[in-house]
Design an enzyme around this catalytic site. Structure first.
Site, PDB file in Angstrom:
ATOM      1  N   HIS A 108       0.891  -1.171   0.000  1.00  0.00           N
ATOM      2  CA  HIS A 108       0.000   0.000   0.000  1.00  0.00           C
ATOM      3  C   HIS A 108       0.923   1.214   0.000  1.00  0.00           C
ATOM      4  CE1 HIS A 108      -3.189   2.751   0.801  1.00  0.00           C
ATOM      5  NE2 HIS A 108      -3.042   2.824   2.104  1.00  0.00           N
ATOM      6  N   ASP A 191      -7.345   3.732  -3.021  1.00  0.00           N
ATOM      7  CA  ASP A 191      -7.563   2.750  -1.965  1.00  0.00           C
ATOM      8  C   ASP A 191      -8.232   3.413  -0.761  1.00  0.00           C
ATOM      9  OD1 ASP A 191      -6.834  -0.101  -0.976  1.00  0.00           O
ATOM     10  OD2 ASP A 191      -6.154   1.197   0.644  1.00  0.00           O
TER      11      ASP A 191
HETATM   12  P1  NAD Z   1      -1.918  -6.850   9.863  1.00  0.00           P
HETATM   13  O1  NAD Z   1      -2.394  -5.893  10.886  1.00  0.00           O
HETATM   14  O2  NAD Z   1      -2.764  -8.010   9.518  1.00  0.00           O
HETATM   15  O3  NAD Z   1      -0.532  -7.520  10.266  1.00  0.00           O
HETATM   16  C1  NAD Z   1       0.609  -6.819  10.569  1.00  0.00           C
HETATM   17  C2  NAD Z   1       1.605  -7.718  11.279  1.00  0.00           C
HETATM   18  O4  NAD Z   1       2.700  -6.887  11.646  1.00  0.00           O
HETATM   19  C3  NAD Z   1       1.137  -8.337  12.574  1.00  0.00           C
HETATM   20  O5  NAD Z   1       0.496  -9.560  12.402  1.00  0.00           O
HETATM   21  C4  NAD Z   1       2.434  -8.499  13.313  1.00  0.00           C
HETATM   22  O6  NAD Z   1       3.066  -9.680  12.848  1.00  0.00           O
HETATM   23  C5  NAD Z   1       3.256  -7.327  12.852  1.00  0.00           C
HETATM   24  N1  NAD Z   1       3.266  -6.169  13.779  1.00  0.00           N
HETATM   25  C6  NAD Z   1       2.197  -5.511  14.294  1.00  0.00           C
HETATM   26  N2  NAD Z   1       2.616  -4.480  15.068  1.00  0.00           N
HETATM   27  C7  NAD Z   1       3.966  -4.497  15.025  1.00  0.00           C
HETATM   28  C8  NAD Z   1       4.977  -3.691  15.606  1.00  0.00           C
HETATM   29  N3  NAD Z   1       4.671  -2.655  16.406  1.00  0.00           N
HETATM   30  N4  NAD Z   1       6.258  -3.993  15.312  1.00  0.00           N
HETATM   31  C9  NAD Z   1       6.583  -5.030  14.520  1.00  0.00           C
HETATM   32  N5  NAD Z   1       5.665  -5.833  13.964  1.00  0.00           N
HETATM   33  C10 NAD Z   1       4.382  -5.559  14.198  1.00  0.00           C
HETATM   34  O7  NAD Z   1      -1.520  -5.983   8.582  1.00  0.00           O
HETATM   35  P2  NAD Z   1      -2.095  -6.161   7.094  1.00  0.00           P
HETATM   36  O8  NAD Z   1      -3.570  -5.886   7.100  1.00  0.00           O
HETATM   37  O9  NAD Z   1      -1.575  -7.413   6.521  1.00  0.00           O
HETATM   38  O10 NAD Z   1      -1.413  -4.908   6.372  1.00  0.00           O
HETATM   39  C11 NAD Z   1      -0.060  -4.926   5.958  1.00  0.00           C
HETATM   40  C12 NAD Z   1       0.073  -4.006   4.761  1.00  0.00           C
HETATM   41  O11 NAD Z   1      -0.674  -4.540   3.666  1.00  0.00           O
HETATM   42  C13 NAD Z   1      -0.449  -2.602   4.989  1.00  0.00           C
HETATM   43  O12 NAD Z   1       0.366  -1.713   4.275  1.00  0.00           O
HETATM   44  C14 NAD Z   1      -1.839  -2.648   4.366  1.00  0.00           C
HETATM   45  O13 NAD Z   1      -2.310  -1.373   3.942  1.00  0.00           O
HETATM   46  C15 NAD Z   1      -1.558  -3.553   3.172  1.00  0.00           C
HETATM   47  N6  NAD Z   1      -2.723  -4.245   2.612  1.00  0.00           N
HETATM   48  C16 NAD Z   1      -3.568  -4.927   3.427  1.00  0.00           C
HETATM   49  C17 NAD Z   1      -4.657  -5.592   2.885  1.00  0.00           C
HETATM   50  C18 NAD Z   1      -5.578  -6.425   3.755  1.00  0.00           C
HETATM   51  O14 NAD Z   1      -6.545  -6.928   3.224  1.00  0.00           O
HETATM   52  N7  NAD Z   1      -5.350  -6.609   5.048  1.00  0.00           N
HETATM   53  C19 NAD Z   1      -4.882  -5.556   1.493  1.00  0.00           C
HETATM   54  C20 NAD Z   1      -3.969  -4.880   0.675  1.00  0.00           C
HETATM   55  C21 NAD Z   1      -2.900  -4.216   1.255  1.00  0.00           C
HETATM   56 MG    MG Z   2      -8.011  -1.571  -0.440  1.00  0.00          MG
HETATM   57 MG    MG Z   3      -6.467   0.117   2.393  1.00  0.00          MG
END
Ligand code: NAD
Ligand code: MG
Ligand code: MG
Ligand code: MG
Ligand code: MG
Ligand code: MG
Length: 331
Positions: A108, A191
């Site tokens: 993202h 987004d």
């Molecule tokens: P998430 O919240 O599911 O997971 C993040 C992970 O980061 C956690 O599971 C943990 O392992 C780790 N974490 C959390 N806090 C932390 C800290 N303080 N220090 C170190 N590690 C830490 O995140 P996500 O939803 O997978 O999002 C990740 C990226 O992907 C973001 O940039 C988001 O915008 C992007 N994204 C997400 C989706 C979605 O559907 N969830 C879709 C497209 C893009």
């Molecule tokens: Mg999105």
């Molecule tokens: Mg988003």
């Protein structure tokens, strides 16, 4: 028509000799790590010591290292942390290891576009953003399919950034479904707008307003739940399969006539004007500033809103009803 790229357009071997590290093992992180590994690419997961995800990633057969060590030994670093923690982790544990020639990747564009993360000019900066939640990115891959992705290049230090991003998208299964080129700015703004105005903000506000209108008029909350929340999925599935017309074929003529004549009264000129304002707040960085400051303050408003929303009566009714639906649980 924008061009879609597929498996034959991308070359997996571009990354075969480049150690990849996935920072974070959440929704996107676990899916990227497992899909890349199953595509034959060398993957390590970077996590903070003590993270609950360490055991999960290791149980899945992945090598896990502390974030800084993982970043140090990787050529490609994919940052899949929550957007609001990326800046701090980047500054402390990733940036010191960003030697020339490395590739910094995101799913993202928020932190790059809004300048929370400012990488050195000698590294490639790319984005591969699946257009679906992580569990789908993994499930479809295992089934031999994929989730469509957006990809973009922000910095092309190597001259190969675009091909490398496409290679990564192939590794997670994206090119099986098709990938579309964009820019960090376009991905970030669309987004944020989509999730605020339509998918998350718009939809939940519409559901709650419909539910409250029926309940306040004296109808049973259980019926209001079915009509305004439960059936959303049935309608959306039809729309996704075959567009608005497929859904309108399937519903009764009574429902179709109500759709044409009443829908535009709900989403009226005032709502459209508000959508325009929300888009402007995104484009000017006003939303980003608000979100960054909210997190710096320790999320007081965010936490209060989460609690208030979790206590809404539609959630209580829903919990009770869903507990009675054995057929929903098998999903
Ligand atoms: P998430 O919240 O599911 O997971 C993040 C992970 O980061 C956690 O599971 C943990 O392992 C780790 N974490 C959390 N806090 C932390 C800290 N303080 N220090 C170190 N590690 C830490 O995140 P996500 O939803 O997978 O999002 C990740 C990226 O992907 C973001 O940039 C988001 O915008 C992007 N994204 C997400 C989706 C979605 O559907 N969830 C879709 C497209 C893009
Ligand atoms: Mg999105
Ligand atoms: Mg988003
Ligand atoms: Mg979440
Ligand atoms: Mg009905
Ligand atoms: Mg019909």
């Amino acid at each position: 028509m924008a061009r879609m790229y597929y498996d034959t357009d991308a070359d997996l071997s571009l990354l075969q000799s480049k150690p990849i590290t996935i920072i974070g093992y959440g929704s996107q992180g676990h899916a990227h790590a497992l899909n890349l590994r199953d595509s034959g690419l060398p993957v390590t997961v970077g996590l903070y010591p003590g993270s609950k995800s360490v055991a999960k990633a290791e149980a899945a057969g992945l090598r896990v290292l502390p974030v800084a060590e993982a970043a140090a030994q990787a050529e490609l670093i994919m940052v899949l942390l929550p957007d609001e923690v990326q800046k701090a982790v980047y500054l402390q544990e990733i940036q010191p290891h960003l030697h020339p020639g490395k590739i910094l990747a995101f799913a993202h564009g928020f932190n790059i576009h809004f300048a929370q993360v400012v990488p050195p000019p000698e590294v490639d900066v790319v984005m591969v953003a699946p257009k679906g939640p992580g569990h789908l990115v993994r499930r479809t891959y295992v089934q031999g399919q994929g989730v469509p992705c957006l990809f973009a290049v922000y910095q092309n230090a190597s001259g190969q950034a675009r091909e490398r991003a496409m290679s990564y998208a192939k590794g997670i299964g994206g090119t099986r479904a098709g990938i579309l080129e964009t820019s960090f700015r376009e991905e970030t703004e669309t987004d944020l707008f989509g999730e605020q105005a339509v998918l998350c903000g718009g939809l939940t506000a519409l559901i709650k307003a419909g539910f409250e209108t029926l309940v306040q008029a004296g109808y049973q909350p259980e019926l209001a739940y079915f009509e305004c929340l439960h059936e959303v999925k049935l309608i959306v599935d039809l729309i996704v399969e075959g567009g608005l017309s497929r859904m309108r074929d399937s519903i009764s003529n009574t429902a179709e006539y109500g759709d044409y004549t009443r829908g535009p009264r709900i989403i009226d000129e005032q709502v459209r004007a508000e959508m325009g304002k929300i888009l402007t707040e995104i484009q000017t960085g006003q939303f980003a500033r608000e979100f960054v400051l909210e997190n710096q303050a320790g999320k007081p408003g965010f936490t209060a809103m989460r609690r208030r929303e979790a206590a809404h009566s539609i959630e209580e009714v829903g919990r009770d009803l869903r507990a009675m639906f054995s057929w929903l649980k098998s999903e």
